[in-house]
Design a protein around this motif. Structure first.
Motif, PDB file in Angstrom:
ATOM      1  N   UNK A  16       0.820  -1.202   0.000  1.00  0.00           N
ATOM      2  CA  UNK A  16       0.000   0.000   0.000  1.00  0.00           C
ATOM      3  C   UNK A  16       0.853   1.249   0.000  1.00  0.00           C
ATOM      4  N   UNK A  17       0.199   2.373   0.009  1.00  0.00           N
ATOM      5  CA  UNK A  17       0.867   3.669   0.018  1.00  0.00           C
ATOM      6  C   UNK A  17       0.593   4.342   1.352  1.00  0.00           C
ATOM      7  N   UNK A  18       1.285   5.402   1.684  1.00  0.00           N
ATOM      8  CA  UNK A  18       1.015   6.099   2.942  1.00  0.00           C
ATOM      9  C   UNK A  18      -0.431   6.565   3.061  1.00  0.00           C
ATOM     10  N   UNK A  19      -1.094   6.820   1.935  1.00  0.00           N
ATOM     11  CA  UNK A  19      -2.485   7.247   1.991  1.00  0.00           C
ATOM     12  C   UNK A  19      -3.416   6.090   2.339  1.00  0.00           C
ATOM     13  N   UNK A  20      -2.925   4.853   2.275  1.00  0.00           N
ATOM     14  CA  UNK A  20      -3.754   3.695   2.567  1.00  0.00           C
ATOM     15  C   UNK A  20      -3.983   3.504   4.072  1.00  0.00           C
ATOM     16  N   UNK A  21      -3.153   4.139   4.923  1.00  0.00           N
ATOM     17  CA  UNK A  21      -3.217   3.936   6.358  1.00  0.00           C
ATOM     18  C   UNK A  21      -3.926   5.084   7.065  1.00  0.00           C
TER      19      UNK A  21
END
Length: 145
Positions: A16-21
Motif C-alpha cells: 500500500x501507500x502512505x495514503x492507505x493507512x
C-alpha cells in the motif's frame, strides 16, 4: 490460470501507500511512558537508600573498638589472648574471646567484662580449649545497657 504477481494488481505497491493507512494517534503515549520510568526510578532510588542504611547499621556497635595485641598457645588445653579495647569510660562492655584450630573451627570461648571507669582497657585473658588452638581473637564487644 494466471501466475502470482502478474496482471493489473501488480502495478501498485504490494503493501500500500502512505495514503492507505489511517492517521496515527498523537504522541500522548510518550508522557505516560516517561511518567512510568520516573516512578520506577524513584522506587529504585528509595530501595537502594534503604539497603544502604541496612548495610551501614548491620556493621554493629562501632562504639567499642578492639585490637588483638598477641595470642599465645599454652598447650592443647588453653590459649592466652592479649587485647586492647576502647570504649566510653562511663559504660561497661562485654567481649567474647574465641580460640580456633587450624581448620578455623572454634575450640574455645570466653566472655570478659570490661569495667566502667576506663576508656582504654588492655587485658590478657586465658581461654580454655577443647583441642589445640592455633589462633585467638576478639569475636565481638558490645556496650552493656
Amino acid at each position: 490460470m494466471s501466475e502470482r504477481g502478474t496482471g493489473s494488481r501488480a502495478d501498485g505497491p504490494v503493501l500500500g501507500t502512505p495514503d492507505s493507512f489511517r492517521e496515527r494517534p498523537g504522541r500522548g503515549g510518550r508522557v505516560g511512558r516517561s511518567l512510568f520510568f520516573a516512578v520506577v526510578a524513584v522506587i529504585v532510588v528509595a530501595a537502594m537508600g534503604g539497603w544502604g542504611y541496612v548495610m551501614m547499621s548491620a556493621k554493629g556497635n562501632p562504639e567499642v573498638l578492639t585490637e588483638v595485641i598477641a595470642f599465645e598457645v599454652e598447650g592443647p588445653g588453653s590459649l592466652t589472648v592479649t587485647f586492647q579495647a576502647h570504649k566510653p569510660a562511663d559504660r561497661e562492655a562485654e567481649c567474647r574471646l574465641r580460640a580456633t584450630d587450624t581448620e578455623h573451627v572454634e575450640v574455645g570461648t570466653r566472655s570478659v567484662t570490661l569495667p566502667r571507669g576506663q576508656s582504654d582497657v588492655r587485658l590478657t585473658e586465658r581461654v580454655q580449649t577443647s583441642a589445640r588452638a592455633t589462633s585467638g581473637d576478639v569475636q565481638y564487644c558490645y556496650l552493656v545497657q
